[in-house]
Design a protein around this motif. Structure first.
Motif, PDB file in Angstrom:
ATOM      1  N   ALA A 107       0.538  10.378   7.786  1.00 23.07           N
ATOM      2  CA  ALA A 107       0.904   9.287   7.221  1.00 23.07           C
ATOM      3  C   ALA A 107      -0.460   8.695   6.522  1.00 23.07           C
ATOM      4  O   ALA A 107      -0.271   7.779   5.430  1.00 23.07           O
ATOM      5  CB  ALA A 107       1.424   8.025   8.567  1.00 23.07           C
ATOM      6  N   GLU A 108      -1.471   8.819   6.983  1.00 18.33           N
ATOM      7  CA  GLU A 108      -2.513   8.336   6.482  1.00 18.33           C
ATOM      8  C   GLU A 108      -3.341   8.995   5.495  1.00 18.33           C
ATOM      9  O   GLU A 108      -4.462   8.962   4.988  1.00 18.33           O
ATOM     10  CB  GLU A 108      -3.673   7.940   7.485  1.00 18.33           C
ATOM     11  N   GLY A 109      -2.579  10.314   5.407  1.00 21.59           N
ATOM     12  CA  GLY A 109      -3.150  11.226   4.076  1.00 21.59           C
ATOM     13  C   GLY A 109      -4.455  11.907   4.687  1.00 21.59           C
ATOM     14  O   GLY A 109      -5.160  12.651   3.656  1.00 21.59           O
ATOM     15  N   GLU A 125       3.926  10.958   3.180  1.00 16.64           N
ATOM     16  CA  GLU A 125       3.205   9.822   3.563  1.00 16.64           C
ATOM     17  C   GLU A 125       4.209   8.394   4.030  1.00 16.64           C
ATOM     18  O   GLU A 125       3.906   7.937   4.848  1.00 16.64           O
ATOM     19  CB  GLU A 125       1.924   9.340   2.780  1.00 16.64           C
ATOM     20  N   GLN A 174      -5.279  -0.107  -2.783  1.00 19.53           N
ATOM     21  CA  GLN A 174      -4.084  -0.960  -3.149  1.00 19.53           C
ATOM     22  C   GLN A 174      -4.474  -2.485  -3.317  1.00 19.53           C
ATOM     23  O   GLN A 174      -4.782  -2.912  -2.389  1.00 19.53           O
ATOM     24  CB  GLN A 174      -2.773  -0.793  -2.496  1.00 19.53           C
ATOM     25  N   GLY A 233       0.127  -0.046  -9.205  1.00 21.44           N
ATOM     26  CA  GLY A 233       0.423   1.243  -8.379  1.00 21.44           C
ATOM     27  C   GLY A 233       0.452   2.314  -9.698  1.00 21.44           C
ATOM     28  O   GLY A 233       1.132   3.224  -9.480  1.00 21.44           O
ATOM     29  N   GLY A 254       2.768   1.412  -3.332  1.00 25.99           N
ATOM     30  CA  GLY A 254       1.992   1.589  -4.429  1.00 25.99           C
ATOM     31  C   GLY A 254       1.048   2.824  -4.449  1.00 25.99           C
ATOM     32  O   GLY A 254       0.589   3.539  -5.669  1.00 25.99           O
ATOM     33  N   ARG A 255       0.619   3.576  -3.349  1.00 26.48           N
ATOM     34  CA  ARG A 255      -0.282   4.453  -3.229  1.00 26.48           C
ATOM     35  C   ARG A 255      -0.056   5.744  -2.392  1.00 26.48           C
ATOM     36  O   ARG A 255      -0.638   6.670  -2.359  1.00 26.48           O
ATOM     37  CB  ARG A 255      -1.658   3.882  -2.711  1.00 26.48           C
ATOM     38  N   LYS A 256       0.974   5.683  -1.485  1.00 31.03           N
ATOM     39  CA  LYS A 256       1.342   6.973  -0.860  1.00 31.03           C
ATOM     40  C   LYS A 256       2.315   7.872  -1.481  1.00 31.03           C
ATOM     41  O   LYS A 256       3.185   7.466  -2.166  1.00 31.03           O
ATOM     42  CB  LYS A 256       1.816   6.072   0.549  1.00 31.03           C
ATOM     43  N   MET A 266      -7.305   3.337   1.696  1.00 35.51           N
ATOM     44  CA  MET A 266      -6.993   4.409   2.522  1.00 35.51           C
ATOM     45  C   MET A 266      -8.118   5.325   2.996  1.00 35.51           C
ATOM     46  O   MET A 266      -9.438   5.135   2.045  1.00 35.51           O
ATOM     47  CB  MET A 266      -5.890   5.260   1.875  1.00 35.51           C
ATOM     48  N   LEU A 293       6.570  -2.347  -7.096  1.00 34.35           N
ATOM     49  CA  LEU A 293       6.019  -1.134  -6.986  1.00 34.35           C
ATOM     50  C   LEU A 293       7.111   0.103  -6.519  1.00 34.35           C
ATOM     51  O   LEU A 293       6.773   0.937  -6.676  1.00 34.35           O
ATOM     52  CB  LEU A 293       5.055  -1.588  -5.682  1.00 34.35           C
ATOM     53  N   LEU A 334       1.040  -1.208  -0.016  1.00 36.55           N
ATOM     54  CA  LEU A 334      -0.032  -0.077  -0.076  1.00 36.55           C
ATOM     55  C   LEU A 334       0.916   1.200  -0.043  1.00 36.55           C
ATOM     56  O   LEU A 334       0.658   2.072  -0.584  1.00 36.55           O
ATOM     57  CB  LEU A 334      -0.909  -0.130   1.196  1.00 36.55           C
ATOM     58  N   ARG A 336      -8.161   5.676  -1.935  1.00 32.39           N
ATOM     59  CA  ARG A 336      -7.081   5.250  -2.354  1.00 32.39           C
ATOM     60  C   ARG A 336      -6.823   3.754  -2.303  1.00 32.39           C
ATOM     61  O   ARG A 336      -6.806   3.360  -1.052  1.00 32.39           O
ATOM     62  CB  ARG A 336      -5.733   5.802  -2.268  1.00 32.39           C
TER      63      ARG A 336
END
Lengths: 248, 248
Positions: free
Chosen positions: A245-247, A169, B91, B206, A163-165, B85, B162, A160, B89
């Motif tokens: 961190a969690e956006g 974050e 993943q 990602g 791939g997404r942060k 998230m 990723l 996660l 978002r």
DNA sequence: CGGTTCATTGATTCGCGTCAATGCAGGTGG
DNA sequence: CCACCTGCATTGACGCGAATCAATGAACCG
């Protein structure tokens, strides 16, 4: 920590250190490792197959593709596990510290390389002998399955992250991950030692050195952390860091 | 594949399907699943705790954070496992197909959500009862540990993807991963079914939908693949695709 | 004391994300 | 049977976040 100047490479060929029975009975991190699954005389069975070895910083324990003939317990120090691409790009898949186990995921060959970051002490087990112990000590296998599950969950969190942060974050998540680890061991989590370099962190978080450095600067500017030295972080605003961190 | 129109949500509350002993003895993917660890009368022990359930496409098996009371074997169909998230978002941590096992990495609660992509058939085990079988059938636990190791290795590959690969390397690696899976089951690997959407692939790799789509177009233009339909890929140049995937 | 490694910061570039539009396939209801 | 809707894939124009390139200074060390 011990002196290491005398040890030759490769580690795997270092001579045995001491009579077999001593180290496990006296091991002061045993109850935090896989060996905690064992009781009384069972410890001696482990001690018969283990070798305790000090390893200086910057040594290679094994490389991706090597014959996977040993597994390891980290007694003290810190390691990085990583994979390389042909052109040199590196992905660190994990940092290991005291009490961690190396080698759950084994086929015939290691799927990653392992290097010490700082001077370390490791326990080495011949893989075959450890697996042979499963029949005799089923609690050991159960403990390993539990450990593998924890690692899988951590790996999914890391997917996660990668791939997404965003950069900030990722760094905040990394610091919180280290904090939780300390607290799980009953230590105060707001002062964190960072034995690895900024490049290591970048290769773990899917970022460059420069971005890691800039992100630390940003977190410092925003009053979330201080960095007494580049290898120490103090968390000033834990909730703020969690939000980052969690956006949210 | 079976009809599914009648089944209510949530899946976990669906009524048992049939007398317990039938499905396992007749299961035609058994030797590819964890159940392969068992022999003869041992199969019946498994059959006593399992429920075979058809699930239509697009259903949620469980969500991240739910009480982790069941584990699953996929008999037919395809699922996605994913984490979300707070801001949405997503993943995807893995796609699962027939013979895959869901739930190796379990704490008290699921660490990810699971949804069917296509109409599927699953075997559901109460987690406690399965774990209770370990003592009686140690080969089962060994098989699970082996499976967990394979998943960990796959997770580390995915971290490299990723963290360090470019868009085209990611898509090429994904296609090769699916190819290897087919070939490991003795099937021809050059024609691949892609049950998931482009968005799913993006959330696994990602990337965004658009980047996935553009990358397919590029691989097509370069003569490495053809896409008879958006959900089928034929690999035309396996070696070329390998070179792209490894960045060489 | 020169050499190496590491962290930091600035200037610039670029790969992929974002935003937007189009077309196709499948499903539904009139 | 057709009009309409919805979801999905594709493509183009544009912008941004992180990578790249470059320079500086501090710490360490033989």
């Amino acid at each position: 920590m011990a002196r290491f100047d005398i040890l030759p490479q490769p580690v795997a060929h270092v001579a045995e250190q001491q009579p077999a029975l001593m180290p496990c009975a006296a091991c002061d991190v045993r109850e935090l490792t896989i060996c905690d699954a064992l009781r009384g005389r069972e410890i001696d069975r482990m001690a018969q197959i283990v070798t305790r070895i000090p390893v200086p910083a910057g040594r290679t324990l094994f490389q991706e593709g090597d014959e996977a003939d040993h597994v390891y317990n980290i007694i003290d120090g810190s390691l990085r596990l990583f994979k390389l691409m042909p052109d040199g790009r590196r992905q660190i898949t994990g940092f290991l510290f005291a009490t961690d186990f190396v080698g759950i995921a084994l086929k015939k060959r290691y799927a990653y390389s392992a290097e010490t970051i700082t001077d370390s002490v490791i326990c080495r087990f011949p893989r075959e002998k450890l697996e042979a112990l499963f029949a005799e000590l089923p609690a050991l296998e159960t403990r390993l399955l539990e450990t593998a599950g924890n690692e899988l969950i951590a790996a999914q969190d890391q997917m996660l992250l990668l791939g997404r942060k965003t950069a900030v974050e990722r760094v905040a998540s990394f610091l919180l991950h280290l904090t939780r680890r300390l607290e799980a061991r009953g230590l105060k989590g707001n002062k964190i030692a960072l034995p690895m370099t900024r490049t290591d962190m970048g290769d773990y978080l899917g970022l460059t050195v420069e971005t890691v450095s800039r992100t630390f600067t940003k977190l410092r500017r925003d009053g979330l952390i201080t960095t007494p030295t580049p290898h120490e972080v103090e968390i000033c605003d834990l909730d703020g860091l969690r939000e980052v961190a969690e956006g949210s």
